[in-house]
Design an enzyme around this catalytic site. Structure first.
Site, PDB file in Angstrom:
ATOM      1  N   CYS A 279      35.653  35.120  41.590  1.00 45.71           N
ATOM      2  CA  CYS A 279      37.041  35.382  41.181  1.00 45.71           C
ATOM      3  C   CYS A 279      37.711  36.363  42.136  1.00 45.71           C
ATOM      4  O   CYS A 279      38.622  36.040  42.869  1.00 45.71           O
ATOM      5  CB  CYS A 279      37.078  35.983  39.773  1.00 45.71           C
TER       6      CYS A 279
HETATM    7  N1  SAJ Z   1      33.624  45.925  41.655  1.00 48.35           N
HETATM    8  C1  SAJ Z   1      33.679  47.134  42.335  1.00 48.35           C
HETATM    9  N2  SAJ Z   1      34.292  48.194  41.731  1.00 48.35           N
HETATM   10  C2  SAJ Z   1      34.826  48.087  40.478  1.00 48.35           C
HETATM   11  C3  SAJ Z   1      34.766  46.844  39.812  1.00 48.35           C
HETATM   12  C4  SAJ Z   1      34.156  45.785  40.416  1.00 48.35           C
HETATM   13  O1  SAJ Z   1      33.195  47.251  43.454  1.00 48.35           O
HETATM   14  O2  SAJ Z   1      35.349  49.076  39.967  1.00 48.35           O
HETATM   15  C5  SAJ Z   1      32.999  44.774  42.309  1.00 48.35           C
HETATM   16  C6  SAJ Z   1      31.847  44.205  41.518  1.00 48.35           C
HETATM   17  O3  SAJ Z   1      30.638  44.837  41.876  1.00 48.35           O
HETATM   18  C7  SAJ Z   1      31.864  42.745  41.935  1.00 48.35           C
HETATM   19  C8  SAJ Z   1      33.339  42.478  42.195  1.00 48.35           C
HETATM   20  O4  SAJ Z   1      33.953  43.742  42.393  1.00 48.35           O
HETATM   21  O5  SAJ Z   1      31.127  42.543  43.105  1.00 48.35           O
HETATM   22  C9  SAJ Z   1      34.019  41.759  41.054  1.00 48.35           C
HETATM   23  O6  SAJ Z   1      33.705  42.482  39.906  1.00 48.35           O
HETATM   24  P1  SAJ Z   1      34.419  42.191  38.471  1.00 48.35           P
HETATM   25  O7  SAJ Z   1      34.022  43.319  37.570  1.00 48.35           O
HETATM   26  O8  SAJ Z   1      35.843  41.939  38.665  1.00 48.35           O
HETATM   27  O9  SAJ Z   1      33.635  40.943  37.935  1.00 48.35           O
HETATM   28  P2  SAJ Z   1      33.953  39.398  38.046  1.00 48.35           P
HETATM   29  O10 SAJ Z   1      34.121  38.912  39.417  1.00 48.35           O
HETATM   30  O11 SAJ Z   1      32.942  38.750  37.189  1.00 48.35           O
HETATM   31  O12 SAJ Z   1      35.382  39.323  37.401  1.00 48.35           O
HETATM   32  C10 SAJ Z   1      35.505  38.788  36.136  1.00 48.35           C
HETATM   33  C11 SAJ Z   1      36.936  38.358  36.084  1.00 48.35           C
HETATM   34  N3  SAJ Z   1      37.094  37.464  34.992  1.00 48.35           N
HETATM   35  C12 SAJ Z   1      37.832  36.380  35.198  1.00 48.35           C
HETATM   36  O13 SAJ Z   1      38.318  36.102  36.268  1.00 48.35           O
HETATM   37  C13 SAJ Z   1      37.984  35.485  34.064  1.00 48.35           C
HETATM   38  C14 SAJ Z   1      37.858  39.532  35.910  1.00 48.35           C
HETATM   39  O14 SAJ Z   1      39.167  39.081  35.556  1.00 48.35           O
HETATM   40  C15 SAJ Z   1      37.377  40.426  34.822  1.00 48.35           C
HETATM   41  O15 SAJ Z   1      38.274  41.521  34.665  1.00 48.35           O
HETATM   42  C16 SAJ Z   1      36.018  40.940  35.238  1.00 48.35           C
HETATM   43  O16 SAJ Z   1      35.155  39.786  35.199  1.00 48.35           O
HETATM   44  C17 SAJ Z   1      35.530  42.003  34.298  1.00 48.35           C
HETATM   45  O17 SAJ Z   1      36.380  42.791  33.840  1.00 48.35           O
HETATM   46  O18 SAJ Z   1      34.320  42.081  34.108  1.00 48.35           O
END
Ligand code: SAJ
Length: 440
Positions: A279
């Site tokens: 995403c």
């Molecule tokens: N990450 C960071 N720092 C942060 C948050 C995330 O480095 O503060 C990194 C994570 O390690 C990862 C990437 O960014 O590698 C994405 O992380 P994510 O928490 O956004 O997880 P995803 O990719 O699974 O995003 C999903 C998304 N859901 C959908 O698209 C339906 C996102 O909208 C959600 O907000 C997210 O999950 C969530 O909140 O867990």
């Protein structure tokens, strides 16, 4: 004279009766949970369609391959004949509703790749019929539903909004999230016409806890992109502040914890080794690509991409700095990567920064191993590694242990005790203040 059939109203009442056939195309981390929610909501017949025969066979034998969907749930749905899976798109001829939940990757050129959506439409287009609803759930740029899908339907002689109803609803599945599931995450939906929106809202209204209607499909497409661009840009911001803070000798993790005490107007994001998943690294570029067609340069999106894309390199620099303290070059040093999935407590390695870091370290001659209980082996562009056991011996063997993914299952006490040197990109070892532990 027979009353003119008001296809929309008739379809809505059929949907509300639940005596419908709901088809879900694409049985991945979005489509399969959605199909199971339809079964749970009492929809009479749910049919999953996927081009991958092994997925179809697995599901029809009552076995799930998606972490968030148990095999028990699948088996119960199959045994009750409430759900079947098939590779045959002709079922669309009997469908009252169709959800398209297929991947929308980016090409290498960072242009949207709609081939999966178009392929799904091409396989179903000869089976569509009057009085059906089609909802696209795959993340895409604003305009896709209206500009790509609607013409394909109307080319077959159907009027969108009169014969066939077409809408967009962003998938919001968060893999591994135990608090929020498909059912209790508010469902945003926007129709190509107002009546299309009403029909789609009727479908989700009987299944999800909350439906939020927007005025059209493009707005619904934009909602998802705003949500994920928000994350990408804020992760980029905190990564940039992390680099700044390190230059100034300030502990970014302490600063974030303190900023979090502000009860309003702040939302914590954390520095990391880079961003992964299907995403956040991709969705914002769907938006910037479309914006360019309107002559609009979305600088935040591009900049966040650059900053986040630099984090794997910065992480490798930190490994070099730590090894340097022991007069060891990266070349020939044994580096153990702890956790390789793109975020903790899941098994997904897609776009994981761990892969970039492995390639960067390999190019510098490091002797690389990894340990991740969720990932037994990695095969990626010439790299082929098997997970080492999570043990004191594994830690002791390494010249540097690099924490890339902070799985909850790791015993960080043992890691801190047994490792010669540690680079911790997730503040997983915040409890341990030792000279040989360096954080991002
Ligand atoms: N990450 C960071 N720092 C942060 C948050 C995330 O480095 O503060 C990194 C994570 O390690 C990862 C990437 O960014 O590698 C994405 O992380 P994510 O928490 O956004 O997880 P995803 O990719 O699974 O995003 C999903 C998304 N859901 C959908 O698209 C339906 C996102 O909208 C959600 O907000 C997210 O999950 C969530 O909140 O867990």
């Amino acid at each position: 004279m027979a009353m003119p059939v008001n296809t929309g109203k008739d379809l809505i009442s059929r949907i509300e009766s639940k005596k419908i056939t709901a088809v879900v195309i694409g049985l991945g981390y979005v489509g399969l949970p959605l199909a199971m929610e339809y079964v749970g909501a009492g929809i009479q017949r749910v049919v999953g369609v996927d081009v991958d025969g092994s997925k179809v066979r697995s599901l029809n034998s009552g076995k799930s391959y998606i972490d968030d969907v148990s095999s028990e749930v699948v088996k119960k749905a199959v045994d009750a004949r409430a759900f079947t899976a098939t590779t045959d798109f002709s079922i669309i001829a009997k469908a009252d509703s169709v959800n398209i939940c297929v991947p929308t990757p980016l090409r290498k050129t960072k242009d949207p790749d709609l081939s999966y959506i178009v392929n799904a439409m091409e396989r179903m287009i000869n089976h569509i019929h009057k009085g059906m609803l089609i909802v696209l759930e795959s993340t895409t740029y604003p305009g896709t539903t209206q500009e790509i899908l609607a013409p394909m339907i109307e080319e077959k002689g159907f009027k969108v909004g009169k014969d066939v109803f077409l809408a967009f609803s962003p998938e919001r599945v968060d893999p591994g999230n135990e608090q929020f599931s498909t059912k209790n995450i508010p469902k945003v939906v926007g129709g190509v016409t107002p009546l299309c929106g009403k029909v789609a809202a009727a479908l989700y209204g009987g299944v999800m806890n909350h439906v939020h209607q927007v005025s059209n499909a493009a707005a619904a497409e934009m909602v998802k992109l705003l949500e994920n661009t928000f994350r990408s840009v804020n992760i980029g911001l905190v990564n940039e502040v992390c680099l700044m803070a390190n230059r100034m000798g300030i502990d970014i993790w302490e600063v974030i914890e303190a900023a979090k005490t502000k009860p309003f107007g702040f939302m914590p994001f954390y520095p990391g080794p880079g961003i992964g998943g299907h995403c956040i690294p991709l969705d914002p570029f769907y938006l910037s690509w479309k914006a360019k067609q309107f002559g609009f340069e979305s600088r935040f999106i591009e900049l966040a991409g650059v900053v986040n894309g630099r984090m794997p390199h910065y992480t490798v620099d930190r490994v070099g700095e730590v090894l340097n303290r022991f007069r060891k070059p990266i070349n020939g040093s044994k580096v153990l990567i702890l956790g390789v999935t793109y975020k903790k407590n899941i098994s997904d390695v897609r776009e994981s920064p761990a892969l970039d870091i492995i390639h960067l370290l390999a190019r510098m001659g490091a002797v690389i191993s990894y340990c991740d209980p969720y990932v037994t082996e990695i095969k990626d562009n010439g790299i082929s590694l098997k997970s080492s056991p999570f043990s004191a011996a594994t830690m002791r063997k390494a010249d540097c242990v690099l924490v890339v993914t902070d799985h909850s299952v790791f015993d960080y006490e043992m890691v801190a005790r047994e490792s010669k040197a540690i680079v911790d990109t997730r503040n997983a070892l915040k409890k341990f203040k030792r000279k040989n532990i360096v954080r991002l």
